[in-house]
Write a protein that holds these residues in place. Sequence first.
Motif, PDB file in Angstrom:
ATOM      1  N   ARG A 180       9.078  -0.065  -2.825  1.00 42.25           N
ATOM      2  CA  ARG A 180       7.371  -0.013  -3.635  1.00 42.25           C
ATOM      3  C   ARG A 180       7.315   0.935  -3.948  1.00 42.25           C
ATOM      4  O   ARG A 180       6.469   1.091  -5.297  1.00 42.25           O
ATOM      5  N   LEU A 181       6.655   2.421  -3.720  1.00 43.76           N
ATOM      6  CA  LEU A 181       6.039   3.498  -4.119  1.00 43.76           C
ATOM      7  C   LEU A 181       7.110   4.066  -4.838  1.00 43.76           C
ATOM      8  O   LEU A 181       6.288   4.911  -5.880  1.00 43.76           O
TER       9      LEU A 181
ATOM     10  N   SER B  19       6.610   2.249  -8.256  1.00 42.75           N
ATOM     11  CA  SER B  19       5.987   2.780  -8.827  1.00 42.75           C
ATOM     12  C   SER B  19       5.276   3.555  -9.197  1.00 42.75           C
ATOM     13  O   SER B  19       5.493   3.847 -11.270  1.00 42.75           O
TER      14      SER B  19
ATOM     15  N   ALA C 251       5.938   4.111 -13.628  1.00 39.32           N
ATOM     16  CA  ALA C 251       5.027   4.626 -14.998  1.00 39.32           C
ATOM     17  C   ALA C 251       5.826   5.382 -15.538  1.00 39.32           C
ATOM     18  O   ALA C 251       5.310   6.122 -16.402  1.00 39.32           O
TER      19      ALA C 251
ATOM     20  N   ASP D 190      -2.720   5.556 -14.590  1.00 41.31           N
ATOM     21  CA  ASP D 190      -2.528   3.676 -12.745  1.00 41.31           C
ATOM     22  C   ASP D 190      -1.327   3.965 -12.707  1.00 41.31           C
ATOM     23  O   ASP D 190      -1.425   3.310 -10.417  1.00 41.31           O
ATOM     24  N   GLY D 191      -0.286   4.478 -12.696  1.00 48.29           N
ATOM     25  CA  GLY D 191       0.688   4.470 -12.570  1.00 48.29           C
ATOM     26  C   GLY D 191       0.435   6.070 -10.760  1.00 48.29           C
ATOM     27  O   GLY D 191       1.005   5.535  -9.752  1.00 48.29           O
TER      28      GLY D 191
ATOM     29  N   GLU E 209      -2.458   6.255  -9.934  1.00 51.32           N
ATOM     30  CA  GLU E 209      -3.233   5.676  -8.781  1.00 51.32           C
ATOM     31  C   GLU E 209      -2.722   5.229  -8.016  1.00 51.32           C
ATOM     32  O   GLU E 209      -3.472   5.127  -6.334  1.00 51.32           O
ATOM     33  N   HIS E 210      -2.040   3.669  -7.915  1.00 48.82           N
ATOM     34  CA  HIS E 210      -1.313   3.145  -7.538  1.00 48.82           C
ATOM     35  C   HIS E 210      -0.275   3.568  -6.198  1.00 48.82           C
ATOM     36  O   HIS E 210      -0.074   3.616  -5.352  1.00 48.82           O
ATOM     37  N   THR E 211       0.610   4.683  -7.058  1.00 48.42           N
ATOM     38  CA  THR E 211       1.767   5.608  -5.723  1.00 48.42           C
ATOM     39  C   THR E 211       0.409   6.197  -4.785  1.00 48.42           C
ATOM     40  O   THR E 211       0.938   6.135  -3.844  1.00 48.42           O
TER      41      THR E 211
ATOM     42  N   GLU F 255      -2.218   5.212  -3.839  1.00 54.46           N
ATOM     43  CA  GLU F 255      -2.806   3.645  -2.449  1.00 54.46           C
ATOM     44  C   GLU F 255      -2.243   3.876  -1.897  1.00 54.46           C
ATOM     45  O   GLU F 255      -2.155   3.950  -0.674  1.00 54.46           O
ATOM     46  N   LYS F 256      -0.558   3.549  -2.201  1.00 53.87           N
ATOM     47  CA  LYS F 256       0.631   3.339  -1.162  1.00 53.87           C
ATOM     48  C   LYS F 256       1.046   4.576  -0.576  1.00 53.87           C
ATOM     49  O   LYS F 256       1.411   4.391   0.839  1.00 53.87           O
TER      50      LYS F 256
END
Length: 463
Positions: free
Chosen positions: A258-259, A262, A266, A277-278, A280-282, A284-285
């Motif tokens: 998933r990382l 993501s 991005a 956003d990409g 930040e999501h990365t 977080e993971k």
Amino acid sequence: MALPDRISRALSTTAFRVAAITVAVYLVFSGTVIGLLLWQSNRVLTEQVLVTLGAEADLLKAEAQSGDRDAIVRAVATRSRAGGPGLYFLADRTGRKLAGNLSRLPPEIAAHPTGGVFRYSADAEDGSGDRLAVAIPVDIGAGAQLIVGRDVDEQRRFAGEMGTMYFLALGILTLGGLLAGFAASRIALKRVETINTAARSIMAGDMSRRIAVSGTGDEYDGLATNLNAMLERIEALMNGLREVSDNIAHDLKTPLTRLRNSAEAALRERGEDAYRDGLEHTIEKADELIKTFNSLLLVAKLEAGALDENAERFAVGHVVSDVAELYEPVAEERGMGLGVAIAADPEIHGNRQLVVQAVANLIENAIKYSGGPAGGGTQIDIGLNDLPDAVEICVADNGPGIAPEDRERVLKRFVRLEKSRTEPGTGLGLSLVQAVARLHGGSVRLEDNQPGLRVVLTLPKRA
């Protein structure tokens, strides 16, 4: 060829060497004691003979002083009966024998005016022989010579036989001690070989092999029991390591995938906001993965180590209350009731931070898995039982609980039941609690709360 090899191995064992040294020390002391006994026996016998001779010499001397020469001749002749132990020789001033059962004056006595030991034979013309006797000269005046003696050959033979018996008994005891040492070494070698055989099988890869316990309760059984407990622990750690490797391969593959997805998504997007956003999501993971690995490292450290210098004595009731207070807002947010019933505040010796982490994991698991997202009607109760030698920290809920067949399994790392996979987590919470309990010498048990689950963390007051 096998028999001599087994014998040589038995003779080279510590048990046989200890037995041989014990026998050698016994021989030294026993030989000393036997020598003293023989010397004392010979001294007593000699003193007894000399006292008897002295008494008889006094009687004959008195007889000579109170009568004529014929009287002393008759007295000596009377005492010189055949077969008796007394030995006599009476001669006038010219050396002519007047009476007695000795054929001549022994030269050993003639050379020592105070008396001594000589050999004689009643049948020998020259007085020589192989029997042993003791004699003393008696001064009866008028130039006469009187010798009074005693045959001590029987005493000599008795002393010789006693010495022979003593040394024979000593030899038998020595042989018996060596045979007993050899038998003990064979028994010890057999028990040690059993341990070596099991150890070789384990080194060859059979981690399930255990050392046989005879049931006698001796030191070898104690050693075998401790080694088996150690092997159980090693096997559990090896299985845990194998499970961790498998779980890492399976459970971490998905978040890593998933990382990566993501990051790829991005890159496909255009614009600064999409990139932000990409990223930040990365991040977080990645934080979730770092948290998982940190938990893994902590569990591994706890399972491999001992209480460190951070161990202290603290009131566990106060710690549990503080942790419960921290989670009250979380429980209220999910519509759950969180009750704390702590009547006592006992002290334990341990690592405060690790106990805090363990209690926090239990409460967090109860909040996560004891109800649905709304959590309506769910009640979590936290209690503390003060036992004589330990304390029990209890976290109970009225949720769906865990099936009895799964309660042992959920204590392992990365184990997550199907109904819990809707909640975020790593499957390391209960395994960390168990690691903290084991580090402190305690335990964790899962019980049916009817309904729900009751987790009891037992910690000894002195780890």
